[in-house]
Design a protein around this motif. Sequence first.
Motif, short mmCIF file in Angstrom:
data_model
loop_
_atom_site.label_atom_id
_atom_site.label_comp_id
_atom_site.label_asym_id
_atom_site.label_seq_id
_atom_site.Cartn_x
_atom_site.Cartn_y
_atom_site.Cartn_z
N ARG A 71 -13.13 4.40 -10.17
CA ARG A 71 -12.93 2.95 -10.05
C ARG A 71 -13.71 2.41 -8.84
N SER A 72 -13.45 1.16 -8.52
CA SER A 72 -14.18 0.49 -7.45
C SER A 72 -13.79 1.03 -6.08
N PRO A 73 -14.63 0.82 -5.06
CA PRO A 73 -14.26 1.23 -3.70
C PRO A 73 -12.97 0.56 -3.21
N GLU A 74 -12.71 -0.68 -3.66
CA GLU A 74 -11.49 -1.37 -3.25
C GLU A 74 -10.26 -0.65 -3.79
N ALA A 75 -10.33 -0.23 -5.05
CA ALA A 75 -9.21 0.50 -5.64
C ALA A 75 -9.04 1.86 -4.98
N PHE A 76 -10.15 2.49 -4.65
CA PHE A 76 -10.13 3.80 -3.98
C PHE A 76 -9.47 3.68 -2.61
N ALA A 77 -9.78 2.60 -1.87
CA ALA A 77 -9.20 2.40 -0.55
C ALA A 77 -7.70 2.10 -0.64
N GLN A 78 -7.30 1.43 -1.69
CA GLN A 78 -5.90 1.05 -1.84
C GLN A 78 -5.01 2.24 -2.14
N ALA A 79 -5.45 3.10 -3.04
CA ALA A 79 -4.65 4.27 -3.40
C ALA A 79 -5.53 5.28 -4.12
N ARG A 80 -5.44 6.54 -3.70
CA ARG A 80 -6.26 7.59 -4.31
C ARG A 80 -5.51 8.92 -4.23
N ILE A 81 -5.92 9.85 -5.07
CA ILE A 81 -5.37 11.20 -5.02
C ILE A 81 -5.98 11.92 -3.82
N PRO A 82 -5.18 12.62 -3.04
CA PRO A 82 -5.72 13.30 -1.84
C PRO A 82 -6.90 14.20 -2.16
N GLY A 83 -7.95 14.06 -1.35
CA GLY A 83 -9.13 14.89 -1.49
C GLY A 83 -10.16 14.38 -2.47
N ALA A 84 -9.85 13.30 -3.20
CA ALA A 84 -10.80 12.79 -4.20
C ALA A 84 -11.99 12.12 -3.51
N ILE A 85 -13.13 12.11 -4.21
CA ILE A 85 -14.29 11.37 -3.77
C ILE A 85 -14.44 10.14 -4.67
N ASN A 86 -15.15 9.14 -4.21
CA ASN A 86 -15.31 7.90 -4.97
C ASN A 86 -16.72 7.77 -5.52
#
Length: 220
Positions: A71-86
Amino acid sequence: MTNALRFPAADPSVAAEFFAAELAFEADPDDVYRDMQAATTNQATNSVDNPADNPADNAATNNQYVLVETRSPEAFAQARIPGAINLPYRDLPEQLDLDPSKVYICYCESFQCNAATKGALELARRGFRVKRLSGGITAWREAGYPIESDALAETSLPTAAGTSLPAAAGASLPNVAGTTLPAAKEATLPTAKEAALPTTAGPALPTTAAPSVSKVACHC
């Protein structure tokens, strides 16, 4: 003949081939989380046995795969699975500096979002092996697994003099001379009952209750 068996079940060998192929494209959140726990345990053990080692590898990859938020960098910054890359699928460059020996497990919002499918497609077109995480980050969170976020906790801000800002509910503020100014008096508005307008007599129209719809927003 029952409705469920209107189309006969496939031969076991055909079914085995089909489901094996299906699982080749999907990864289960529970399996990923178990790998995280195993990798963390192994890193802790290695650190005790070999203090000089630096277990900097992503616990989610277990040295074999990498989680990819598509998804977008904004969504990545809001919530992500630990260790994931964007790697947003919309802006994926033609050349990627990724390890071709690893598998890239793509995920997005949920089953209602296909950003993971699009991201996996683009990575596969660039020669990388891919899978898709079933249910996306929504299924991950509903299972109670941890997430990371760049969001900062809301805190009260001190003034320049180091004192807390007064609450907005009619607190008195000191003026320049040091005297206290009274807070503005709140004007009382008439209630809806006091300001009721006359209505025209007529039969009441029945209302239809709208069904409750649960929708997951997509931030891809």
